[in-house]
Design a protein around this motif. Structure first.
Motif, PDB file in Angstrom:
ATOM      1  N   GLN A  66       0.941  -1.049   0.100  1.00 46.42           N
ATOM      2  CA  GLN A  66      -0.176   0.022  -0.005  1.00 46.42           C
ATOM      3  C   GLN A  66       1.104   1.246   0.114  1.00 46.42           C
ATOM      4  OE1 GLN A  66      -3.040   0.225  -0.429  1.00 46.42           O
ATOM      5  NE2 GLN A  66      -3.198   2.521  -0.202  1.00 46.42           N
ATOM      6  N   GLY A  67       0.453   2.263  -0.886  1.00 45.26           N
ATOM      7  CA  GLY A  67       1.283   3.245  -0.954  1.00 45.26           C
ATOM      8  C   GLY A  67       2.341   3.292  -2.186  1.00 45.26           C
ATOM      9  N   ASP A  68       2.733   2.388  -2.539  1.00 45.00           N
ATOM     10  CA  ASP A  68       3.442   1.966  -3.877  1.00 45.00           C
ATOM     11  C   ASP A  68       2.883   2.521  -5.176  1.00 45.00           C
ATOM     12  OD1 ASP A  68       5.668   1.134  -2.255  1.00 45.00           O
ATOM     13  OD2 ASP A  68       5.050  -1.076  -2.828  1.00 45.00           O
ATOM     14  N   LYS A  70       0.171   5.070  -6.791  1.00 48.50           N
ATOM     15  CA  LYS A  70      -0.685   6.259  -6.412  1.00 48.50           C
ATOM     16  C   LYS A  70      -1.993   5.833  -6.973  1.00 48.50           C
ATOM     17  CE  LYS A  70      -1.291  11.453  -7.053  1.00 48.50           C
ATOM     18  NZ  LYS A  70      -0.784  12.523  -7.750  1.00 48.50           N
TER      19      LYS A  70
END
Length: 265
Positions: A66-68, A70
């Motif tokens: 998660q967060g890798d 956008k």
């Protein structure tokens, strides 16, 4: 289109177009299960220098989180997403590597596997109910609600030349099976009408295809991508429900591929 018609259309489209991903992107558990190890091999035109396989811990660090990516939600695949190698059959043996890639099954020589689901975050929009929308607004709301791409990512670590071999086997199978085949999982057959090559870049080598499924004359496009970096091979299998209805253009998930490529670098 009235709200009730929108709902009926959504249900019908979901039942037909999501059949191919019912297993590959289904389930709600975030638990890991990383031991699919069997599939057909092949030869590779890539350099034959043996690669040292990433360990399970190293592979986990190289896997999308998660967060890798956008605008996308990344979660671990769970038991409901698992398909064993012997759980996939095809009517044309040469097409088995494609069917395996569609369902995230590793090729022979895999020593570690991680699996993720990457889903577009819903688009920001109004909060009106379908009953409160005018006909034109309802159609737009329906299209926007389903214009979300889901991608099932399987990342496999291979020992020696097994990674290049696995990549080469998939490329050959996609070319040999361009005219289509039928895959059966858990007793449910899925007809692949065609496989067409797409453009993608990344890793030491990469390849992509549009895989078109057919159900009672209705066709739905999927995107299949393979990315190899040394002894690691990632496969991406994507679906967009709005594209199945012909409402939007469905592209290869380039940002997801690029994010995985970056973590493998």
């Amino acid at each position: 289109m009235r709200a009730t018609a929108v709902r009926r259309t959504a249900l019908a489209a979901s039942a037909a177009a999501l059949a191919l991903l019912a297993t590959a992107c289904g389930g709600t558990s975030d638990a890991d299960k990383n031991d699919d190890k069997d599939a057909a091999g092949g030869s590779s035109s890539a350099p034959r220098t043996p690669a040292k396989a990433l360990t399970a811990a190293e592979l986990e660090k190289a896997t999308l989180a998660q967060g890798d990516v956008k605008g996308r939600k990344v979660t671990k695949a769970g038991p409901a997403d698992e398909v064993p190698a012997d759980g996939v059959t095809v009517d044309k043996e040469a097409c088995l590597p494609v069917a395996h890639a569609m369902y995230g099954v590793a090729q022979k020589g895999s020593v570690a596997t991680t699996k993720r689901k990457v889903i577009d975050e819903p688009k920001a929009g109004g909060k009106k109910s379908l009953e409160d929308l005018a006909d034109g607004e309802a159609e737009d709301a329906f299209k926007d609600a389903f214009d979300l791409t889901s991608t099932f990512v399987a990342l496999n670590s291979y020992e020696g030349t097994a990674g290049p071999d696995a990549f080469a086997a998939l490329k050959k199978a996609a070319a040999d099976c361009a005219g289509g085949f039928t895959a059966t999982v858990a007793g449910t057959p899925t007809k692949v009408a065609s496989i067409a090559e797409e453009k993608v870049t990344g890793g030491d080598e990469a390849a992509a295809w549009t895989v078109t499924s057919e159900d009672d004359g209705d066709k739905a496009p999927f995107k299949l991508v393979a990315l190899r970096k040394e002894g690691a091979v990632a496969t991406f299998f994507s679906f967009n429900l709005a594209a199945a209805g012909g409402d939007v253009t469905f592209e290869v998930p380039a940002e997801v591929v690029a994010a995985q490529d970056k973590k493998l670098a």
